[in-house]
Structures are given as C-alpha cells and as structure tokens.
Design a protein around this motif. Structure first.
Motif, short mmCIF file in Angstrom:
data_model
loop_
_atom_site.label_atom_id
_atom_site.label_comp_id
_atom_site.label_asym_id
_atom_site.label_seq_id
_atom_site.Cartn_x
_atom_site.Cartn_y
_atom_site.Cartn_z
N PRO A 128 0.83 -1.22 0.00
CA PRO A 128 0.00 0.00 0.00
C PRO A 128 0.86 1.26 0.00
CG PRO A 128 -0.08 -1.14 2.13
CD PRO A 128 0.62 -2.05 1.19
N GLU A 129 0.37 2.27 -0.73
CA GLU A 129 1.15 3.51 -0.90
C GLU A 129 0.79 4.59 0.12
OE1 GLU A 129 0.60 4.81 -4.89
OE2 GLU A 129 1.66 3.10 -5.79
N ARG A 130 -0.47 4.64 0.54
CA ARG A 130 -0.91 5.76 1.36
C ARG A 130 -1.18 5.38 2.82
NH1 ARG A 130 -5.19 8.17 -3.12
NH2 ARG A 130 -3.61 8.70 -4.69
N GLU A 131 -0.81 4.18 3.20
CA GLU A 131 -0.99 3.74 4.58
C GLU A 131 0.02 2.65 4.89
OE1 GLU A 131 -4.99 2.24 4.92
OE2 GLU A 131 -4.88 1.27 2.97
N THR A 132 0.23 2.41 6.16
CA THR A 132 1.17 1.37 6.55
C THR A 132 0.54 0.00 6.31
OG1 THR A 132 0.36 1.23 8.82
CG2 THR A 132 2.08 2.89 8.35
N PHE A 136 -3.43 -0.95 6.51
CA PHE A 136 -4.09 -1.61 5.37
C PHE A 136 -4.80 -2.88 5.81
CE2 PHE A 136 -3.80 -4.84 1.97
CZ PHE A 136 -4.59 -4.23 1.01
N VAL A 137 -4.09 -3.71 6.54
CA VAL A 137 -4.66 -4.99 6.98
C VAL A 137 -5.83 -4.78 7.94
CG1 VAL A 137 -4.17 -7.13 8.25
CG2 VAL A 137 -2.52 -6.26 6.60
N GLN A 138 -5.76 -3.75 8.77
CA GLN A 138 -6.84 -3.47 9.72
C GLN A 138 -8.17 -3.18 9.02
OE1 GLN A 138 -5.00 -0.40 12.15
NE2 GLN A 138 -4.77 -1.82 13.88
N ASN A 139 -8.11 -2.72 7.77
CA ASN A 139 -9.33 -2.48 7.01
C ASN A 139 -10.14 -3.76 6.81
OD1 ASN A 139 -8.72 0.27 6.60
ND2 ASN A 139 -7.46 -0.21 4.81
N THR A 157 7.91 -8.82 10.03
CA THR A 157 8.05 -7.48 9.46
C THR A 157 6.75 -7.05 8.77
OG1 THR A 157 8.80 -8.31 7.31
CG2 THR A 157 10.49 -7.96 9.01
N SER A 158 6.71 -5.79 8.38
CA SER A 158 5.53 -5.27 7.68
C SER A 158 5.25 -6.06 6.42
CB SER A 158 5.73 -3.79 7.33
OG SER A 158 5.81 -3.00 8.49
#
Length: 288
Positions: A128-132, A136-139, A157-158
């Motif tokens: 994802p470009e605009r969020e960590t 992103f996963v929390q969505n 890791t992320s």
C-alpha cells in the motif's frame, strides 16, 4: 476432446504479452458479441488484456475438455457473478463439470473440476502507498477470525504481515467463489488452519470441515494462487441450480478430492481451436 477427469489448472502471464491491435482484434473476433462488448468496455489496456485472456481461458478449456466448438459455447453468470456453462453436457465421466477464473496483477488463472465445485483466486503482493501495512490490513480485520488475526500480527516485518494476510485472503476468496456466494457471505465464518501453508483445511462456523480441500502456491515472485474444491451441497441456491449433479455420492466425492493442483502455463495458441491456430500464427509472424 481430453477429459483428464475434468480437473485442470491453467494460468497466463499477461505482463509478458503485448499484442498488436490486429492480434487483439483477431482474438476478440473468435468470441461471441456479448463477450466482445464486455471486454472493450474497459478503458485501460491492461484491463482489456486480462478480460480477453479470462474469456479465452474459459472458452479454450470448455472446448478442449468437452469438445464444444467455440461458436456453440454458452457461458453465463449467476446473479452473484459466478460463471457457469449453460450447455447441457451429458457425460457420466464429467457429471458436474464447472470452472472458475481469477485475475490480479500480472496473472489470469482458471481451475475446473467434474465432481466438486471449484474456486480459484489470485492475489498480487501489493504494497500500500498511502498507509502502513498494519493500517491496510486493519481495514479487513472484521473478515478475519481471532486466530487468523493473531497469526497475521505475529508474522514479523511489515512485508511478512502483508504476505500472511494476502495468503489468508486468497484462500477465503477461493472458497467464496467455489460456492458461488456474493459479497454478503461472511468471510469471518471461515477459519483456515495450516502447517506452513500446506495441509490446509478450514473450519466453517466453528466446525472443522472434512469436505473441502485447499491448495496454495506461488505464481512468479509476487503473486499467490489458491484453489478450493468442495462438496456441491455448500453452494448458494442460484449457483446450485446450474449444477447437473448437486447431490454427489460420498464414494464418488472422496475418491476424487485429492486431485493435485499444479498450474500449467498456457500460450495464446494453446487456448485457440486447432482450426484457428494457423491463422493466428500467420498474423503474428506478419506483425513480428
């Protein structure tokens, strides 16, 4: 006509295919008018390529397995968007022939079966470009069980968290597509268990299911593809109506459920009827 038990797994890499306008038009012309319209409605070239390859995989598979000429193949979709073959197939060896397609990123894939219902899904490991990665996963947290969420958060890791999430998501989508359900089906109802992403099985509404088998493998360096095969009794009503044998005897079901799922790459020529391959090759040679 080749049976192979009706079970096939094919893929096509669209990133390595750059057809000329003439090639694209030729391939478009082998499909019914309504399919042509569905493809050309896309504006972006990459979207048109994926849409065209998706149709060619479907028509090519039906033609090769069942021997139905391209012009006679009738593929429709349920209200939930599940593709199915409208043609009546009277074949004791292929009582429940069905297929499913998926595309994401660079790849388009198709899987089929003759007894079980089948679903396939591809995910591209997109950063994802605009969020960590965590944001992103929390969505999607509401679609994951507590166990799945814990496994994802413990991945490392992320990038590893993203990879773990994509693998779970890929499997859930394959299951939903296999039963012909739409977005209203609660993905959190399905919980996946595995051993390093092998020996995968699921719990449905808290109960372990012995009637589903799952496979997960890599496509290229950054894509995952999963296949779900299960009993037709799990299908939603609109899709169940399209099956010729919704009630499968247990002996027939369990004798076939261990079908291996190795995805085989396809070329354009392989997807076309033999009578059109020479014409396509001549066109391609002229352009090149």
């Amino acid at each position: 006509m080749v049976h192979n038990g009706g079970a096939y797994s094919w893929f096509f890499n669209t990133s390595q295919w750059n057809p000329s306008e003439h090639e694209f038009s030729f391939l478009l012309s082998v499909l019914p008018q309504h399919e042509q319209s569905a493809i050309t409605r896309f504006v972006r070239v990459d979207d048109r390529k994926r849409a065209l390859i998706s149709r060619l995989l479907q028509y090519g598979l039906v033609h090769q397995v069942l021997g139905i000429p391209f012009e006679d193949i009738i593929i429709n979709r349920t209200l939930e968007g599940k593709p199915y073959l409208e043609n009546v197939v009277i074949d004791s060896e292929l009582p429940n022939f069905n297929f499913n397609v998926s595309h994401h990123g660079d790849y388009v894939a198709i899987a089929s079966d003759s007894v079980h219902v089948v679903g396939v899904d591809i995910v591209s490991h997109v950063i994802p470009e605009r969020e960590t990665a965590l944001e992103f996963v929390q969505n999607f947290s509401s679609y994951l069980t507590c166990l799945e969420w814990g496994k994802i958060m413990e991945a490392g890791t992320s990038d590893e968290i993203l990879g773990e999430f994509y693998r779970y998501w890929c499997l859930k989508e394959a299951f939903i597509k296999a039963i012909g359900a739409g977005l209203g089906y609660g993905l959190e109802r399905i919980e996946f268990h595995h051993t390093n992403w092998t020996n995968i099985y699921c719990h449905i509404d808290g109960h372990k299911s012995e009637e589903w088998k799952f496979w997960l493998s890599k496509l290229g360096e950054s894509h995952w593809v999963s296949v779900a095969r299960g009993h037709p009794r799990f299908t939603v009503e609109n899709y169940r109506k399209t099956l010729h044998l919704a009630k499968v005897e247990e002996s027939a079901y369990h004798s076939n459920v261990q079908i291996p799922t190795n995805f085989i790459p396809q070329t354009i020529e392989q997807l076309l009827p033999v009578c059109l391959r020479v014409s396509y090759q001549i066109l391609s040679d002229k352009i090149s």
